[in-house]
Scaffold this active site. Structure first.
Site, PDB file in Angstrom:
ATOM      1  N   LEU A  78       0.797  -1.223   0.000  1.00  0.00           N
ATOM      2  CA  LEU A  78       0.000   0.000   0.000  1.00  0.00           C
ATOM      3  C   LEU A  78       0.833   1.280   0.000  1.00  0.00           C
ATOM      4  O   LEU A  78       0.309   2.368   0.202  1.00  0.00           O
ATOM      5  CB  LEU A  78      -0.961  -0.011   1.200  1.00  0.00           C
ATOM      6  CG  LEU A  78      -1.929  -1.207   1.207  1.00  0.00           C
ATOM      7  CD1 LEU A  78      -2.794  -1.187   2.452  1.00  0.00           C
ATOM      8  CD2 LEU A  78      -2.783  -1.242  -0.044  1.00  0.00           C
ATOM      9  N   CYS A  79       2.132   1.152  -0.256  1.00  0.00           N
ATOM     10  CA  CYS A  79       2.990   2.334  -0.354  1.00  0.00           C
ATOM     11  C   CYS A  79       2.739   3.071  -1.662  1.00  0.00           C
ATOM     12  O   CYS A  79       2.391   2.469  -2.666  1.00  0.00           O
ATOM     13  CB  CYS A  79       4.462   1.937  -0.305  1.00  0.00           C
ATOM     14  SG  CYS A  79       5.077   1.663   1.339  1.00  0.00           S
ATOM     15  N   HIS A  80       2.963   4.369  -1.619  1.00  0.00           N
ATOM     16  CA  HIS A  80       2.872   5.190  -2.829  1.00  0.00           C
ATOM     17  C   HIS A  80       4.205   5.172  -3.559  1.00  0.00           C
ATOM     18  O   HIS A  80       5.261   5.016  -2.947  1.00  0.00           O
ATOM     19  CB  HIS A  80       2.524   6.634  -2.456  1.00  0.00           C
ATOM     20  CG  HIS A  80       1.145   6.779  -1.916  1.00  0.00           C
ATOM     21  ND1 HIS A  80       0.858   6.598  -0.587  1.00  0.00           N
ATOM     22  CD2 HIS A  80      -0.029   7.066  -2.524  1.00  0.00           C
ATOM     23  CE1 HIS A  80      -0.438   6.782  -0.394  1.00  0.00           C
ATOM     24  NE2 HIS A  80      -1.001   7.057  -1.549  1.00  0.00           N
ATOM     25  N   ASP A 130      24.073 -11.694   3.615  1.00  0.00           N
ATOM     26  CA  ASP A 130      24.234 -12.557   2.447  1.00  0.00           C
ATOM     27  C   ASP A 130      25.696 -12.705   2.044  1.00  0.00           C
ATOM     28  O   ASP A 130      26.153 -13.807   1.737  1.00  0.00           O
ATOM     29  CB  ASP A 130      23.425 -12.014   1.268  1.00  0.00           C
ATOM     30  CG  ASP A 130      23.594 -12.876   0.026  1.00  0.00           C
ATOM     31  OD1 ASP A 130      23.333 -14.097   0.124  1.00  0.00           O
ATOM     32  OD2 ASP A 130      23.991 -12.337  -1.021  1.00  0.00           O
TER      33      ASP A 130
END
Length: 163
Positions: A78-80, A130
Site C-alpha cells: 500500500l505504499c505510494h 548474504d
C-alpha cells in the site's frame, strides 16, 4: 473509532486500501532509519580489511540499500510511488562486532518516506548477511527503527532513545 486510533489503510468497510494523498500539500520530507547487525570477530575483521571473498561488503550493501529504498513501492503493497530526491546509506561500527546502518531518504511530495528509509536499512543489512553468511550463520539483525521523520502535517519526530 476516533481519528487518533483510525488506521488510514483500512476503509470504512474494513478493507485495505491505498490512502488518497491527492489533497495533501507537497512538502519536503525526510526520514532516517537505523539498524544493526551483530557478527563474529572473523566477519567483522574481514569486512574492515575488505577481504570477504564476495567483494567489498559495505559498498555492495550501500548500493543494495539505495536500490531497495527506490523499489519500496514494489515490496510494500500500500505504499505510494515516491520520487526520492536523496538516499544515503551510511555504516559505522558500534563496537568491534556490531555494524550499524543509517538510511536517510528525502523527497518533495504529498507523503512521507519512512518506509523507504526502513526498507533501505533492512536490505543493506540483509546484503551484509548474504555476503558474509559462509563465515557466520549466526549473525543477528536487530534494532531496525525510525530515528527521525520530518515534513508533512504530522510534524517532526525524533526517536527519544537514540541507538
Amino acid at each position: 473509532m476516533d481519528k487518533a486510533t483510525h488506521f488510514t489503510h483500512i476503509n470504512e468497510k474494513g478493507q485495505a486500501h491505498m490512502v488518497d494523498v491527492s489533497e495533501k500539500l507537497n512538502t519536503e520530507r525526510l526520514a532516517i532509519a537505523y539498524g544493526e547487525i551483530h557478527m563474529n570477530r572473523e566477519v567483522a575483521e574481514g569486512i574492515k580489511n575488505q577481504v570477504i571473498k564476495k567483494g567489498e561488503v559495505l559498498q555492495v550493501a550501500r548500493i543494495a540499500g539505495i536500490m531497495a529504498a527506490k523499489k519500496t513501492v514494489d515490496l510494500i503493497p500500500l505504499c505510494h510511488s515516491i520520487a526520492l530526491t536523496k538516499c544515503e546509506v551510511e555504516f559505522s561500527w558500534k563496537s568491534d562486532q556490531i555494524l550499524t546502518v543509517q538510511c536517510l531518504t528525502k523527497t518533495v511530495g504529498p507523503t512521507g518516506v519512512e518506509m523507504e528509509a526502513l526498507t533501505g536499512a533492512n536490505v543493506a543489512l540483509l546484503t551484509v548477511y548474504d555476503m558474509c553468511k559462509a563465515l557466520d550463520r549466526q549473525m543477528k539483525i536487530t534494532n531496525i527503527r525510525l530515528l527521525e521523520k520530518a515534513g508533512g502535517k504530522s510534524g517532526h519526530f525524533v526517536l527519544a532513545d537514540e541507538k
